[in-house]
Design a protein around this motif. Structure first.
Motif, mmCIF file in Angstrom:
data_model
loop_
_atom_site.group_PDB
_atom_site.id
_atom_site.type_symbol
_atom_site.label_atom_id
_atom_site.label_comp_id
_atom_site.label_asym_id
_atom_site.label_seq_id
_atom_site.Cartn_x
_atom_site.Cartn_y
_atom_site.Cartn_z
ATOM 1 N N CYS A 192 0.837 -1.205 0.000
ATOM 2 C CA CYS A 192 0.000 0.000 0.000
ATOM 3 C C CYS A 192 0.870 1.254 0.000
ATOM 4 C CB CYS A 192 -0.891 -0.001 1.233
ATOM 5 S SG CYS A 192 -1.762 1.561 1.428
ATOM 6 N N HIS B 89 -0.269 4.224 0.819
ATOM 7 C CA HIS B 89 -0.843 5.158 1.807
ATOM 8 C C HIS B 89 -1.197 6.508 1.187
ATOM 9 C CE1 HIS B 89 -0.360 2.237 4.976
ATOM 10 N NE2 HIS B 89 0.772 1.909 4.357
ATOM 11 N N ALA C 165 -3.251 -3.112 -3.755
ATOM 12 C CA ALA C 165 -2.623 -3.154 -2.436
ATOM 13 C C ALA C 165 -3.529 -3.747 -1.369
ATOM 14 C CB ALA C 165 -2.196 -1.750 -2.031
ATOM 15 N N ARG C 166 -4.715 -4.172 -1.765
ATOM 16 C CA ARG C 166 -5.620 -4.726 -0.761
ATOM 17 C C ARG C 166 -6.013 -6.125 -1.163
ATOM 18 N NH1 ARG C 166 -9.376 -1.084 2.253
ATOM 19 N NH2 ARG C 166 -8.070 0.724 2.728
ATOM 20 N N CYS D 67 -8.682 0.582 -5.426
ATOM 21 C CA CYS D 67 -7.235 0.810 -5.349
ATOM 22 C C CYS D 67 -6.581 0.463 -6.675
ATOM 23 C CB CYS D 67 -6.633 -0.053 -4.240
ATOM 24 S SG CYS D 67 -4.836 -0.079 -4.308
ATOM 25 N N LYS E 143 -4.568 -5.252 4.370
ATOM 26 C CA LYS E 143 -3.667 -4.363 3.633
ATOM 27 C C LYS E 143 -2.493 -4.018 4.517
ATOM 28 C CE LYS E 143 -4.309 -0.062 3.151
ATOM 29 N NZ LYS E 143 -3.161 0.293 3.983
ATOM 30 N N CYS F 60 -9.676 4.110 -1.843
ATOM 31 C CA CYS F 60 -10.107 2.911 -1.131
ATOM 32 C C CYS F 60 -10.857 3.291 0.144
ATOM 33 C CB CYS F 60 -8.894 2.069 -0.764
ATOM 34 S SG CYS F 60 -7.693 3.004 0.205
#
Ligand SMILES: Nc1nc2c(c(=O)[nH]1)N[C@H]1C(S)=C(S)[C@@H](COP(=O)(O)OP(=O)(O)OC[C@H]3O[C@@H](n4cnc5c(=O)[nH]c(N)nc54)[C@H](O)[C@@H]3O)O[C@H]1N2
Ligand SMILES: Nc1nc2c(c(=O)[nH]1)N[C@H]1C(S)=C(S)[C@@H](COP(=O)(O)OP(=O)(O)OC[C@H]3O[C@@H](n4cnc5c(=O)[nH]c(N)nc54)[C@H](O)[C@@H]3O)O[C@H]1N2
Ligand code: SF4
Ligand code: SF4
Ligand code: SF4
Ligand code: SF4
Ligand code: SF4
Ligand SMILES: [Mo]
Lengths: 290, 947, 247
Positions: C83, C85, C130-131, C126, C142, C91
């Motif tokens: 991820c 961020h 990343a999830r 996303c 994640k 997301c």
């Protein structure tokens, strides 16, 4: 995107159901008593069934109530609220019609509007996703609402409206496909932007991170062969739009009407399957697939 | 206002940290094993991370290391001793008690020892207790002991030790902190797994240049600033061409060469002399050089002389020339010019010139001087340490070829010519190295019934007199190590054991005893053939290899082929010793050793193999394993580690030994009962740092030599000179030319003359002369995946997701020529067999090379994997295409597919052809499944220690 | 809490050095190990020993080949991805339950697993993959940026960094505060031209990637080559004589 049965069922059925409700709430057809009951029952069954189907797709359906909390930002949450509001308003309206024979126009109009709004909210769950360029476009919402209404018209026996809506949607769908096919390419997302390595040269995927599949590839990297998709598109166009419209143009018989409905519903499932199956998520770029 | 959940950002991490040593591979990093109390009230492994204090990994940990928790809980773990009940290979077993297992083993082995100990062949894989297992085998009295080095990388080790007293990997490392140009030959991963990565990270941080010489550009070679996609098997030519260029330009370190190498030593240069090619010595056997000041021959270590590097010196009518003179003559020859080698190596002449120039520039214009005074062994004091910051590292890419020994030698000679060994910025030895070949034992093979062997099995030969031959000249060892076929096979030849035992050549054996080597699968050439040999029966219906005992910890392919299984513990359940007597964990700046200790108790009826050997040794009455009263000497391995003494004051562990002044950290002292606890308290390891004045020039640095003696590495200072010219090799050539009492059989004379050249040469890989390069135009290689250790990784639920199957990677030219598209399969054939496997395109690859990840393919039924696991359906081994013998050539001989000097298996000489075929249902060949001796694995894994 | 904070006090994230990453997957497994034992449900593996193992991982290492123009040798780049961020994290905003949120104090994007209904919409939103839905617990997993390490007072100070950063043998991963222009990560990004992935998605990722340094630049450079001291052995030995004189 992976064409999950639960979501195909959910979007198709709830669309049909809310479409039919929208017509019923406007008094089309002007049914009463048990006939009204049957019509409304069909509509609620489709809408409600669709909504229930959508929970099959949840990992934790028992927590579904939590989904009502984020209406300020989340279309999924909004859809939940709208669906509940719609079912409440239209339910009240239906009860009054069936059991008391009263029609409160304002209530009906509100119900219809809510039906459209719910379907719109559903559509926005998909249309909002920049990650799926094919969906991220006005046609997605217009088609969701249009198809819902076309289905509603068809089910409610509003022949002229149905023909008009079906043909318009057919054209729109064709347009959505045509333009959708290049939207990923036009979105600006590609292997180069995904990896940031484009300045060096042409980027291709070498080894995937893991040799097997994973949630992402299973869920978002569904690849349909082009040839296959083309065939399905033609079938869907005929079944959803052309055949029902043609049947409706013929002198009305219940059999033809029933076939038209069946054809439309079948077509709708195919359309929705394609809606998901053909949608390329940009994450596929990381896997060298789309 | 946004509301956020309240989060505990300081959760308790664990109840306790137990620090031990990783064994997910042979790198042996330090680990912190976090323990938590589980539901059963017992301490369970919760999480594994690197130990920041540890000399090897300094806190970092690789993927395998972090996945240890999935290894010690793997469903494939063997549960109890087993005896075979079905036919060999079927995998049908019955679990038995340890008593029964040890009774059986004793019944088999005791008579052998009493009558003819050579009927036992005891070979161990990549274990880390060779000083112990060899001690056991020596006590037993069999000459047939070795570990896996012969099929692994003996070329590298032996070439390094004969040339400069150590090679790469455990022997030494680049001076990561100072080097400015780093050149990596033929490495995908290596044993020094984390240290190499840490080192590369340091170079990257400083912006030092990295050149990767490798047909394949992945991993380290992918981060290299420059990639040299060389034709496999031609590195020797490339290196000798670099030497050619450097010599031509005078870019060699003459000062270094005269002081620290045998460059000035006089060599008999008269072809008619019986000593042709040998060094000129005085009566005391000292090598002679010409002093430029007087023109007289003097011993090389005479104080204050100026040794000459060229010229001719006549002595007793025989012409002698210094080694360096011979080097100049040989390598200035146009056959080594960049233009001459460009075609063969696939590297353009200009590029070779440019790389030579770059080496010269960094070596001679960017030298590093550290302000560290030191004194050399001649007593001369130096104010500073000056170095040439060009460093190299190499591994199996150059060693696992039939010309590998000479190629490794060539690389060392290049390092020495530019003066970059044991200097700042260059290559540095790790204690107990440097240690010249002459300081190692020689091989021993004298067998007497009921008696121990006359000395250590393995070692370094210095001429025909040291070969392991019986009186009739036949091989003394079952693997034919130290014979005329491969005289300098310092690590033995494990890859020949099964085929020789099967053939009864040089003699029949009774029991094959193996430990930790998956010989029925990925560590054998021609896997299918080996399976047949293991199950083959003679006319009377008995197995040709009568008995097989095997120790494994997991349900490997080899398990199915044993008659008796001694199940081992996993690495977190036992004591182990990573000893300075063996293959320690030292760094250039310190001597270090380490232990493993049981941080968890086994939950199965298994025992540490070394402890089992302690008991079996006692049952067999082996010297060293019984007390005077005949009772068992070492209760278990922990007892042995603590109390065994190899030489007075020197034992398996160097830390915390007892002296009259109390616990000592010199490395010497008496056994001490609390030693293991001291190790545990210190994080599982011990390190003693090399003093600053001893940090470089170790072979010639008197501070280092004194420190090494103090530490117990040597008993007296052992300074020595680098051997640019390896005289022992010349002795074998002389024998082949017809001199001396021991001479090779006629059919081997030419091979020895041609290949045992005392100065590095290059010759084409042997297979080129046996497999038609036109018919088999493609070279096929394997690489180690960084996240897998040979066959062990596949049983690991986390790691197998990363490498669950292996395609064959195909370069663009071959991809296009065959019209391959994604998803295609190909038939790959060598003179030895064929496989059908999935192919994948790769552009960053030598245009005539295909490759795959090593040891991913699995036999169905092994490793507690489902039978339809991708490892068994799409994974494959290249080993089916490789044979331990070369294809017949019409001379009536089957030549061995190994290096003629050391016997190193030539894995990477493989030539194939490749054609597109319809995808079969599974990768071919499909081997029949084996029964799994362990229960089926669970479907899901979700491990968390909860109370 | 699916509204995004307009601003976070700190912007914690990772810098990943593509010039240094050797593709060893150490960060992948360290992450799996830490996060299995810590934050939320263990990262499960379905069909762990079977034909189609599928486990949840919060960090995966891809690899790409790059063919530069003009037939220069192809390059291979190892590419870890977790991820990023994102500042404008889609997301988070799509999440119907508020399980997904971005922390005000440090910008870490997290999933509160007890609120997650496992609808998967955040993973759809996303762009970076990343999830991942846990195959067993059916909640969204994640990268947590190891929020349970970086402030953890039960860990020694030096260990208060993400598990993947701590373990990376090559030192290709760096953790720090992008809001602070003088932090290690900001400096690296400034010096090495750190790149943002898929900027066109408008997510404003916090994590940055350091591009590989130019490779194979000198292959065709002709000079400066070595000047021979002599063309033949005899000449060489003459040179040697003089050189030895000078020693
Ligand atoms: N094609 C090809 N083949 C090769 C190579 C190549 O490059 N290409 N490389 C060769 C080289 S260099 C090597 S070293 C070999 C390696 O090949 P092997 O030595 O066969 O290596 P492993 O697969 O690690 O198998 C060792 C065995 O040890 C067992 N084992 C693991 N841990 C323990 C333990 O704690 N105790 C006991 N008793 N047993 C344990 C494993 O279960 C396994 O059965 O492969 C060789 N084979
Ligand atoms: N992760 C992991 N680490 C391991 C192991 C493992 O299985 N997994 N095994 C351990 C063991 S037993 C060993 S022996 C070591 C081996 O460590 P390495 O020597 O790194 O072994 P390989 O992976 O066989 O890599 C050989 C490399 O040489 C290249 N090569 C092949 N032929 C040539 C050539 O002719 N010239 C050049 N220049 N290159 C060539 C190949 O492309 C490959 O990159 O690794 C040890 N470390
Ligand atoms: S390199 Fe990895 S597997 Fe090998 S010892 Fe170190 S941490 Fe363990
Ligand atoms: S641990 Fe470091 S070097 Fe290894 S893959 Fe991850 S980022 Fe790359
Ligand atoms: S990388 Fe993906 S999961 Fe992470 S914050 Fe950005 S959008 Fe969300
Ligand atoms: S899966 Fe969980 S975190 Fe993701 S959007 Fe749905 S409820 Fe939110
Ligand atoms: S920061 Fe922590 S959670 Fe995120 S990838 Fe690294 S180890 Fe995994
Ligand atoms: Mo090896």
């Amino acid at each position: 995107m992976h064409p999950a049965k639960s979501i195909i069922l959910f979007t198709s059925l709830s669309g049909l159901g809310f479409g039919l409700l929208a017509f019923l709430c406007l008094g089309v057809p002007p049914v009463t008593d048990w006939i009204a009951f049957v019509f409304f029952a069909v509509a609620f069954a489709a809408a409600g069934g669709g909504l229930i189907a959508s929970t099959f797709h949840l990992g934790h359906p028992e927590r579904a109530l939590k989904a009502f909390t984020q209406w300020r930002t989340s279309w999924l949450s909004r859809e939940g609220w709208l669906a509940v509001a719609t079912l409440a308003v239209t339910g009240l309206y239906a009860a009054l019609v069936i059991f008391t024979g009263t029609r409160i126009f304002i209530l009906g109009a509100l119900g219809s509007l809510l039906c459209v709004a719910t379907t719109f909210a559903t559509s926005m769950i998909y249309a909002q996703l920049k990650t799926v360029p094919r969906w991220n476009h006005w046609t997605t919402s217009v088609l969701f609402v249009g198809l819902s209404l076309a289905g509603g018209a068809l089910l409610s026996g509003s022949v002229r409206a149905a023909i008009l809506l079906l043909l318009t949607c057919g054209v729109l769908q064709f347009y959505a496909w045509k333009t959708g096919d290049s939207r990923l390419a036009e979105s600006g997302s590609n292997m180069a932007s995904a990896t940031g390595l484009g300045d060096i040269g042409t980027v291709t995927a070498f080894e995937p991170p893991h040799t097997g599949g994973n949630y992402l590839t299973d869920e978002m990297v569904f690849v349909v062969a082009r040839k296959h998709a083309l065939k399905l598109r033609s079938i869907a166009l005929v079944l959803t739009f052309l055949a029902p419209a043609l049947l409706l143009l013929l002198p009305f018989t219940h059999l033809f009407a029933a076939i038209a409905v069946a054809s439309h519903v079948l077509g709708l499932f195919t359309l929705r399957w394609l809606f998901f199956a053909e949608a390329e998520h940009v994450v596929g770029l990381y896997y060298g697939r789309r | 206002m946004i509301k956020q959940p309240v989060l505990n950002t300081s959760p308790k991490v664990s109840d306790e940290i137990r620090r031990t040593t990783c064994y997910m591979c042979a790198c042996r990093c330090g680990i912190n094993v976090h323990m938590k109390t589980g539901a059963d009230g017992k301490q369970q492994v919760a999480y594994i991370e690197g130990n920041r204090d540890h000399p090897v990994n300094k806190g970092v940990l690789c993927a395998k290391g972090s996945a240890g928790i999935m290894q010690v809980t793997a469903p494939s773990r063997l549960r109890a001793p087993m005896k075979r009940v079905g036919p060999r290979g079927s995998g049908k077993f019955e679990e038995i008690s340890w008593d029964e297992a040890l009774d059986i083993a004793t019944q088999w082995l005791a008579p052998i020892r009493a009558e003819n100990p050579e009927k036992l062949a005891f070979f161990t894989g990549r274990d880390q207790s060779q000083s112990f297992t060899s001690y056991w085998a020596q006590g037993f009295g069999t000459p047939n002991y070795a570990a896996h080095g012969g099929f692994c990388s003996v070329n590298m080790a032996a070439a390094g030790i004969y040339t400069m007293g150590g090679a790469f990997w455990e022997f030494g490392q680049p001076d990561w902190d100072h080097t400015k140009l780093f050149i990596l030959f033929g490495v995908a991963e290596d044993h020094d797994s984390n240290p190499i990565k840490i080192g590369l990270g340091k170079l990257k941080e400083r912006g030092a240049k990295v050149i990767g010489v490798n047909p394949i550009r992945t991993g380290y070679n992918a981060v290299a600033d420059e990639w040299v996609g060389i034709t496999p098997g031609t590195d020797g030519l490339f290196i000798l061409s670099l030497i050619h260029e450097l010599l031509r330009a005078g870019k060699v370190d003459l000062n270094y060469l005269t002081r620290y190498t045998n460059a000035p030593v006089l060599v008999n240069s008269d072809p008619k002399s019986p000593d042709y090619g040998l060094f000129l010595r005085d009566e005391e056997g000292r090598e002679l050089v010409v002093d430029r000041a007087t023109g007289k021959p003097v011993p090389n270590d005479t104080k204050g002389i100026q040794p000459d590097l060229h010229g001719t010196y006549r002595h007793a009518g025989v012409t002698h020339k210094p080694v360096f003179h011979l080097i100049a003559e040989r390598y200035l020859d146009p056959q080594y010019s960049p233009d001459a080698v460009a075609g063969r190596t696939g590297i353009t002449a200009n590029r070779i010139r440019r790389i030579a120039a770059e080496i010269a520039r960094v070596a001679f214009e960017e030298e590093i001087t550290l302000n560290r005074p030191w004194t050399d062994f001649r007593g001369q004091k130096h104010a500073t340490m000056t170095g040439r910051p060009v460093s190299f590292h190499a591994m199996r890419g150059i060693s696992a070829h039939s010309n590998g020994f000479q190629t490794c030698r060539a690389l060392h000679v290049l390092q020495i010519l530019i003066g970059s060994v044991e200097v700042p910025g260059g290559f540095r030895f790790k204690p107990p190295y440097p240690k010249p070949a002459t300081a190692h034992p020689k091989p021993h093979c004298k067998v007497q019934p009921g008696q121990p062997l006359d000395g250590p099995h393995l070692g370094f030969v210095h001429g025909p007199q040291d070969l392991a031959l019986k009186e009739d000249g036949s091989p003394a060892r079952i693997d034919k190590a130290f014979t005329w076929e491969n005289p300098m096979s310092a690590h033995g030849m494990m890859h020949m054991v099964i085929s020789n035992a099967h053939a009864g050549d040089p003699y029949k054996i009774d029991t094959l005893f193996m430990y930790m080597a998956n010989m029925a699968w990925n560590s054998s050439m021609n896997t299918k053939h080996v399976m047949d040999m293991l199950t083959d029966k003679d006319e009377s219906g008995d197995y040709r290899i009568p008995r097989i005992i095997y120790s494994d910890a997991y349900s490997s392919e080899m398990v199915a082929y044993a008659d008796l299984i001694l199940p081992d513990t996993t690495y977190l359940e036992r004591h182990d010793c990573i000893s300075l007597l063996d293959r320690p964990i030292c760094e250039a700046d310190g001597a270090a050793d380490a232990i493993r200790w049981p941080v968890i108790e086994p939950d199965r009826n298994v025992r540490g193999f070394q402890s089992v050997l302690c008991e079996l040794g006692a049952r067999l009455n082996l010297p060293g394993f019984v007390n005077e009263d005949g009772s068992q000497k070492y209760a278990d391995y922990a007892d042995y580690i603590t109390n065994h003494q190899r030489r007075p004051g020197v034992g398996p562990l160097s830390g915390w030994r007892m002296t009259d002044k109390g616990l000592s950290n010199t490395g010497r002292g008496e056994p001490n009962e609390g030693q293991i606890d001291s190790y545990i308290a210190n994080g599982g390891f011990w390190i003693k740092h090399v003093p600053e004045a001893a940090s470089y020039y170790k072979p010639w640095n008197s501070d280092y030599q004194d420190w090494a003696v103090e530490t117990g590495l040597f008993d007296k200072p052992t300074p020595y000179l680098f051997q640019l010219y390896v005289e022992p090799m010349r002795r074998f050539q002389l024998a082949a030319e017809g001199h001396g009492l021991r001479q090779p059989p006629d059919h081997l004379r030419e091979q020895i003359k041609a290949t045992l050249d005392p100065l590095p040469i290059w010759y084409p890989p042997f297979l080129d002369g046996h497999a038609d390069p036109a018919e088999y135009p493609v070279q096929a290689l394997t690489q180690r995946p960084m996240a897998m250790y040979h066959s062990w990784g596949s049983q690991n639920a986390w790691l197998r997701q990363i490498h669950g199957a292996n395609p064959l990677y195909v370069p663009t030219k071959i991809w296009q020529a065959n019209g391959f598209v994604e998803g295609d399969w190909a038939r790959v054939s060598s003179p030895n067999g064929e496989i059908t496997v999935p192919v994948v395109h790769m552009a960053a690859l030598n245009e005539n090379t295909v490759w795959t990840w090593n040891a991913i393919g699995k036999r169905k039924g092994a490793w507690a994997l489902d039978r339809d696991a991708p490892e068994a359906t799409r994974g494959f081994l290249l080993n089916h295409l490789i044979d331990e013998l070369l294809p017949a050539r019409g001379d009536g001989m089957r030549w061995s597919n190994s290096d003629p000097v050391t016997g190193q298996a030539a894995w990477f000489d493989l030539r194939v052809k490749i054609e597109k075929v319809k995808a079969p249902a599974e990768a071919q060949p499909v081997i029949a499944p084996q029964n799994s001796p362990v229960p089926p694995a669970p479907h899901d894994v979700k491990r968390k220690v909860t109370t | 809490m699916t509204e995004l904070p307009t601003q976070t006090d700190r912007k914690l994230g990772l810098v990943i050095d593509l010039d240094t990453c050797v593709g060893c997957h150490a960060c992948v497994i360290a992450c799996k190990g830490w996060n299995t034992e810590n934050y939320g449900a263990p990262l499960a593996d379905a069909d762990a020993y079977g034909a189609q193992p599928v486990g949840s991982f919060l960090n995966r290492v891809h690899s790409y080949e790059i063919q530069p123009p003009d037939n220069a040798p192809a390059q291979l780049i190892h590419f870890p991805k977790s991820c990023l961020h994102c500042e404008d994290a889609p997301c988070v905003t799509v999440c119907p339950t508020g399980a997904s949120y971005k922390r005000v104090e440090d910008g870490i994007v997290l999933v509160n697993e007890s609120d997650c209904i496992g609808c998967g919409l955040c993973a759809w939103a996303c762009p970076y993959g990343a999830r991942e839905m846990d195959p067993s617990e059916k909640v969204m997993k994640k990268c947590t940026l190891c929020v349970d390490r970086i402030y953890n007072e039960n860990l020694p100070e030096e260990d208060r960094e993400p598990a993947c950063v701590r373990t990376c043998p090559a030192g290709a991963r760096h953790f720090g505060d992008f809001a602070d222009p003088d932090s290690n990560v900001s400096t690296l990004v400034a010096e090495r031209g750190g790149i943002e992935l898929m900027p066109e998605q408008g997510t404003k990722p916090v994590n940055r990637y350091l591009p590989p340094r130019p490779k194979d630049v000198e292959i065709d450079v002709l000079g400066p080559l070595l000047t021979p001291v002599a063309q033949e052995p005899r000449g060489f030995l003459g040179w040697l004589d003089k050189a030895l004189e000078r020693l």
